[in-house]
Design an enzyme around this catalytic site. Sequence first.
Site, mmCIF file in Angstrom:
data_model
loop_
_atom_site.group_PDB
_atom_site.id
_atom_site.type_symbol
_atom_site.label_atom_id
_atom_site.label_comp_id
_atom_site.label_asym_id
_atom_site.label_seq_id
_atom_site.Cartn_x
_atom_site.Cartn_y
_atom_site.Cartn_z
ATOM 1 N N CYS A 400 41.627 63.135 52.830
ATOM 2 C CA CYS A 400 40.593 63.064 53.863
ATOM 3 C C CYS A 400 39.193 63.163 53.274
ATOM 4 C CB CYS A 400 40.819 64.174 54.885
ATOM 5 S SG CYS A 400 42.040 63.713 56.133
ATOM 6 N N ASP A 430 40.094 62.317 71.363
ATOM 7 C CA ASP A 430 41.317 62.597 70.613
ATOM 8 C C ASP A 430 41.625 61.460 69.645
ATOM 9 O OD1 ASP A 430 42.890 65.064 72.068
ATOM 10 O OD2 ASP A 430 41.606 63.953 73.458
ATOM 11 N N ASP A 431 42.283 61.809 68.527
ATOM 12 C CA ASP A 431 42.595 60.801 67.514
ATOM 13 C C ASP A 431 43.729 59.875 67.951
ATOM 14 O OD1 ASP A 431 40.635 61.681 65.788
ATOM 15 O OD2 ASP A 431 41.938 63.122 64.799
ATOM 16 N N ASP A 447 47.153 56.683 60.586
ATOM 17 C CA ASP A 447 46.321 57.332 59.572
ATOM 18 C C ASP A 447 46.826 56.933 58.199
ATOM 19 O OD1 ASP A 447 44.297 58.957 58.523
ATOM 20 O OD2 ASP A 447 44.674 60.512 60.010
ATOM 21 N N ASP A 470 48.491 64.195 64.519
ATOM 22 C CA ASP A 470 47.916 63.809 65.813
ATOM 23 C C ASP A 470 48.965 63.844 66.925
ATOM 24 O OD1 ASP A 470 45.416 63.365 64.682
ATOM 25 O OD2 ASP A 470 45.874 61.276 64.203
ATOM 26 N N HIS A 521 54.412 47.545 56.184
ATOM 27 C CA HIS A 521 53.775 46.472 55.430
ATOM 28 C C HIS A 521 53.353 47.017 54.066
ATOM 29 C CE1 HIS A 521 53.554 43.785 58.923
ATOM 30 N NE2 HIS A 521 53.279 44.870 59.617
#
Length: 720
Positions: A400, A430-431, A447, A470, A521
């Site tokens: 982060c 909120d995320d 994330d 989250d 991916h």
Amino acid sequence: MDTSRLPLTRDLVLVGGGHTHALVLRKWGMKPLPGARLTVINPGPTAPYSGMLPGFVAGHYQRDELDIDLVRLARFAGARVVLGAAEHIDTAARLVHVPGRPPIAYDAASIDIGITSAMPDLPGFADHGIPAKPLGRFAARWAAFRDGDGPAHVAVIGGGVAGVELILAMAYALKSCGRLAQATLIDSDQALRAIGEKARQTLRRALVEQGVRLEENAAIERIEDGYITLQDGREILSDFTTGAAGARPYGWLADSGLDLNDGFIRVGETLQTSDPQVFATGDCAHMEFAPRPKAGVYAVRQAPVLYHNLRALMTGDPLRSYKPQKDYLKLISMGSREALGERFGTTLSSPLMWTWKDRIDQAFMEKFRDLPAMDAPDLPAEHTLDMEQALGDKPMCGGCGAKVGRDALLGTLAGISSTDRDDITPLPGDDAALLTTGNVKQVISTDHLRSFTNDPVLMTRIAAVHALGDIWAMGAEPQAATANLILPRMSPALQARTLAEIMDAASAVMQNAGAAIIGGHTSLGDELTIGFTVTGLCRRPAITLAGALPGDALILTKPLGSGVLMAAEMAGEAKGDWVAAALEQMSQPQGTAARILQDAHAMTDVTGFGLLGHLLGICEASRTGAELSAGKIPLMQGAAELADRGIRSTLFPSNQAALPELTTTGWQDLLFDPQTAGGLLAAVSPGQADELLVKLTAAGYPAALIGRITEISGKITLSA
């Protein structure tokens, strides 16, 4: 050419952090081999230096003076560290097995795991004795015993040089603090039979001077709690019994498929084993071409040859031969700051010999304490304006710490028009997003993390826990996940190995959380980046940032400091055990904590914006304020010391700018420190706080009550 951008094509794995491997890592850091991915496997973040053990036992050295910091050394070498004890090497499949993780593949490997002095055949030793090797466990047990109270009885089994050094050091240390009641050296034969007569007489005299009782030709019947029973029926008091009676190889080598000699790995002049892709060195190896006793001097002098031959095996160059010297200077500690030196039959004992030994030992350790700084590449002569300012004065953090600042992110999101879809519930910052699918409420979040550790397995575990944060923070049950991966450029073989490790680790975390990985991916890029898109089901109303009430108690489930610790680790400023502890805490899932906190009025996970930034999000959404008790906020080991030294994550200034009215300095700056896979921050009813803390602690979370919600909207204050 920037060799760091070249593709990886070969895996080199060092099993064990012995003296030879430590020196190889140092040399590798000064001249890495382009295309080689280097891995070191060791049970812990440090590797103790056995040459200074008697000095530590006697009290001449502090515990940390014995340790080679493998985490810091591996960062210098550009290697990944796997903290775990190898339990098997499959030479047919070229895999090293470490408990708790997928096998580690290699193209070339080297084994330097040392020896053990455990005595499995001696009744009672496993329960009441402590082997002198491996050194780390012994040193910890001895330090606790030495610092105790009352009369002390100690015994060493094995009358060789190592046993004599140990008992002299133990007797000296206990006499110095007035605790020695009895020190005994026990040997089933004649003590010190492997050294010259003059040296033997000198050491026997030292045993008498230190008050050591010598029991020769004494067979042991059993080790008991507090005493040793001899076969002739006599009992010897001992509160601390250790064994130094010869070298024993680790048992798992027997299943390696390598040729062995009494359990030790046979090596030729090039230090290769019976499998030419595998080398062995140090005490675990037997030099079939020139047998020698187990001694650290051989391990140290094998390092240049091993370093050359590992590289040569992967480049196709000729290998070199190792030629051990016939004899070497033996420097034997005698308890006090005095040592005996012997070579070619010449013996001398004096304080000067101890000074000489200390100088040699300190010079060896200084190689790892003072790692040379590697210069950053120069900027091109022609570059755009403000290039220096954009680069900054330190490398960009991972995790982060590499994210965009709060103001820039929220400012951009504020410009996006809200949706008019009736199946999306707008949330106050909120995320995760709250969706309605049929009659089911579902949350979705995504994330990703820029790598801050070279171990893909550990990085995956942390990234998965981070992405799930989250979902847990909203009180949802994880449902499904897709992986989004960027691998550094590497050969197809290494791509397959790396993807297998990542997906194995990701599946374990997601399945444990109740979610299934349904795809993903991948692409190639400059560095490893791991991310997940995760969905969760809300069987109860979702917990959001809004809902906190004045008077609510604030609970934090994990300590702060990961941003500073990872920044310090990148700069070679953090201790290895601090980093290991931080990585373990970042790997801790928060699912159980979320279930315990399911009745929270508001909740979020503490990540990139830091504790204060995420608390501000709750306050803004709930139109409340907050008061934090700074002294009650849990911190990761070493974080406060590093913060006091001025170390900061690259995201710290942006986080601090979100609350310019709050002035923090020193360790309190950790309140703005960006966290990776941080804890949950929950506003709960004050009447439930104590009970919730008990439950969280019982579940293994280092949770703490850190403050309360107040009435003044947006105002956050700090108190002691």
